[in-house]
Design a protein around this motif. Structure first.
Motif, PDB file in Angstrom:
ATOM      1  N   SER A   1      -7.183 -12.708   2.015  1.00 58.72           N
ATOM      2  CA  SER A   1      -6.959 -12.806   3.467  1.00 58.72           C
ATOM      3  C   SER A   1      -5.657 -12.131   3.886  1.00 58.72           C
ATOM      4  CB  SER A   1      -6.929 -14.257   3.939  1.00 58.72           C
ATOM      5  OG  SER A   1      -8.019 -14.955   3.461  1.00 58.72           O
ATOM      6  N   VAL A   2      -5.417 -10.952   3.360  1.00 56.84           N
ATOM      7  CA  VAL A   2      -4.206 -10.211   3.705  1.00 56.84           C
ATOM      8  C   VAL A   2      -4.571  -9.089   4.674  1.00 56.84           C
ATOM      9  CG1 VAL A   2      -2.489  -8.614   2.803  1.00 56.84           C
ATOM     10  CG2 VAL A   2      -2.959 -10.728   1.600  1.00 56.84           C
ATOM     11  N   LEU A   3      -3.920  -9.074   5.840  1.00 57.86           N
ATOM     12  CA  LEU A   3      -4.230  -8.053   6.840  1.00 57.86           C
ATOM     13  C   LEU A   3      -3.152  -6.991   6.928  1.00 57.86           C
ATOM     14  CD1 LEU A   3      -5.646 -10.160   9.793  1.00 57.86           C
ATOM     15  CD2 LEU A   3      -6.865  -8.965   7.984  1.00 57.86           C
ATOM     16  N   ARG A   4      -1.930  -7.343   6.561  1.00 60.08           N
ATOM     17  CA  ARG A   4      -0.856  -6.366   6.691  1.00 60.08           C
ATOM     18  C   ARG A   4      -0.035  -6.356   5.417  1.00 60.08           C
ATOM     19  NH1 ARG A   4       3.982  -9.425   9.790  1.00 60.08           N
ATOM     20  NH2 ARG A   4       4.890  -7.369   9.691  1.00 60.08           N
ATOM     21  N   THR A   5       0.628  -5.237   5.210  1.00 64.80           N
ATOM     22  CA  THR A   5       1.535  -5.159   4.072  1.00 64.80           C
ATOM     23  C   THR A   5       2.924  -4.819   4.585  1.00 64.80           C
ATOM     24  OG1 THR A   5       0.933  -2.855   3.773  1.00 64.80           O
ATOM     25  CG2 THR A   5      -0.207  -4.472   2.400  1.00 64.80           C
TER      26      THR A   5
ATOM     27  N   LEU B   1      -2.567  -2.471  -3.112  1.00 63.41           N
ATOM     28  CA  LEU B   1      -3.894  -2.747  -2.561  1.00 63.41           C
ATOM     29  C   LEU B   1      -4.532  -1.521  -1.911  1.00 63.41           C
ATOM     30  CD1 LEU B   1      -3.431  -6.233  -0.826  1.00 63.41           C
ATOM     31  CD2 LEU B   1      -4.334  -5.727  -3.090  1.00 63.41           C
ATOM     32  N   THR B   2      -3.864  -0.360  -2.005  1.00 61.32           N
ATOM     33  CA  THR B   2      -4.343   0.824  -1.285  1.00 61.32           C
ATOM     34  C   THR B   2      -5.834   1.081  -1.514  1.00 61.32           C
ATOM     35  OG1 THR B   2      -2.157   1.766  -1.607  1.00 61.32           O
ATOM     36  CG2 THR B   2      -3.870   3.257  -0.825  1.00 61.32           C
ATOM     37  N   ASP B   3      -6.250   1.008  -2.766  1.00 64.08           N
ATOM     38  CA  ASP B   3      -7.655   1.299  -3.073  1.00 64.08           C
ATOM     39  C   ASP B   3      -8.443   0.044  -3.421  1.00 64.08           C
ATOM     40  OD1 ASP B   3      -7.412   4.115  -2.724  1.00 64.08           O
ATOM     41  OD2 ASP B   3      -6.262   4.160  -4.578  1.00 64.08           O
TER      42      ASP B   3
ATOM     43  N   PRO C   1      -9.475  -2.744  -1.105  1.00 62.20           N
ATOM     44  CA  PRO C   1      -9.622  -3.544   0.114  1.00 62.20           C
ATOM     45  C   PRO C   1     -10.338  -4.873  -0.152  1.00 62.20           C
ATOM     46  CG  PRO C   1     -11.070  -1.616   0.152  1.00 62.20           C
ATOM     47  CD  PRO C   1     -10.153  -1.448  -1.016  1.00 62.20           C
TER      48      PRO C   1
ATOM     49  N   ALA D   1      -7.804  -7.399  -0.963  1.00 61.30           N
ATOM     50  CA  ALA D   1      -7.101  -7.786   0.261  1.00 61.30           C
ATOM     51  C   ALA D   1      -7.916  -8.804   1.045  1.00 61.30           C
ATOM     52  CB  ALA D   1      -6.828  -6.560   1.127  1.00 61.30           C
ATOM     53  N   LYS D   2      -9.215  -8.589   1.057  1.00 69.00           N
ATOM     54  CA  LYS D   2     -10.109  -9.498   1.774  1.00 69.00           C
ATOM     55  C   LYS D   2     -10.127 -10.869   1.097  1.00 69.00           C
ATOM     56  CE  LYS D   2     -14.614  -9.374   3.970  1.00 69.00           C
ATOM     57  NZ  LYS D   2     -15.896  -8.671   4.056  1.00 69.00           N
TER      58      LYS D   2
ATOM     59  N   THR E   1       0.865  -1.174   0.000  1.00 69.33           N
ATOM     60  CA  THR E   1       0.000   0.000   0.000  1.00 69.33           C
ATOM     61  C   THR E   1       0.906   1.230   0.000  1.00 69.33           C
ATOM     62  OG1 THR E   1      -0.078   0.335   2.382  1.00 69.33           O
ATOM     63  CG2 THR E   1      -1.733  -1.160   1.456  1.00 69.33           C
TER      64      THR E   1
END
Lengths: 140, 147
Positions: free
Chosen positions: A101-105, A90-92, A94, A97-98, A60
């Motif tokens: 299953s990604v919670l952090r970058t 993935l900034t815009d 989400p 990301a869901k 992000t």
């Protein structure tokens, strides 16, 4: 008095969290399920058709260690046969990301040419560990 | 060279230590004007310019001349985002202390302290790494990230 206890407690908890995150950082995790499901089309679009494995880095704009990860992975890809590097922002997105299953970058996915995720690394990867984990999937 | 604005990464680490010290002092004394001052510091970093933020100025004037120069650079966007997260917590904390809800003040300040200390001691930016997570929460920090 309460304030002093809260301050002390906060620093202790933060220190524990810091050590825990540091220990987890860069650890390679194999894919959890055996379904060999393909990653979403947006990620498949980033794959390098000529490579056995593409390291898909999820970033992000607001991620400080992403820059360091980018330098490391592009260097690794340049030096390793059959390995490519791609960056997906993935900034815009989400919803993507869901889906992943990604919670952090940064989170880095190693994806084979069929689009199947082989493994993933949260945080800045460790070069040697990542190479060792990728070895069975690469030529030679 | 990247076109994105970048800074010497030691500046923000120094600022995180100063922030941690200020927030500990707030918890010890419960003196809300100090926390209000920290809100202003966060606001300058997040919404005006990182290099104009008071602790960055302090770093450049007092600390940087004593250290050697470095080629290491860090992007500004994550740092500003983190200042925005700190701003939100410190603002809630100030309102809590100032309007007679000290428990709210203490809790919000403790969260801000935890984040500042993780940044100072471990170089971890929680707000940045969990941006995606924050992004998914309804009514989240969207306003901070929009600029």
């Amino acid at each position: 008095m309460t304030g002093a206890l809260v301050a002390l407690g906060t620093l202790l908890v933060a220190a524990v969290v810091g050590f825990a995150l540091r220990a987890r950082d860069g650890r390679v995790r194999a894919r959890e399920d055996d379904t060999a499901a393909r990653v979403p089309a947006e990620v498949r679009a980033a794959l390098d058709a000529g490579a056995r494995v593409t390291l898909v880095q999820l970033s992000t704009t607001f991620c400080a260690p992403c820059r360091q990860t980018r330098v490391l992975l592009s260097d690794l890809a340049a030096r390793t046969d059959g390995l490519a590097h791609a960056d997906v922002d993935l900034t815009d997105r989400p919803e993507l990301a869901k889906a992943l299953s990604v919670l952090r970058t940064p989170t880095t996915l190693a994806v084979d040419s069929r689009g199947v995720e082989l493994l993933r690394v949260g945080g800045v990867p460790k070069r040697e560990n990542l190479l060792a984990a990728l070895a069975p999937h690469l030529p030679g | 060279m990247s076109a994105r604005p970048q800074v010497d990464p030691r500046g923000p680490r120094f600022a995180a230590w100063v922030t941690s010290a200020v927030l500990v002092a707030v918890l010890l004394t419960g003196w809300w004007p100090l926390l209000a001052a920290q809100v202003v510091v966060f606001a300058v970093g997040a919404f005006a310019s990182l290099s104009a933020a008071p602790y960055s100025v302090l770093y450049r004037v007092l600390v940087a001349p004593r250290l050697g120069p470095t080629d290491e650079r860090e992007d500004v966007a994550p740092l500003r985002f983190a200042q925005g997260v700190g701003f939100a917590f410190a603002l809630v904390g100030t309102l809590g202390y100032a309007f007679g809800v000290p428990a709210l003040g203490v809790v919000a300040t403790a969260f801000a302290l935890a984040a500042a200390f993780l940044n100072a001691a471990f170089g971890l930016c929680l707000g940045c790494e969990t941006y995606l997570l924050l992004h998914r929460l309804p009514g989240s920090t969207r306003t901070v990230s929009d600029h």
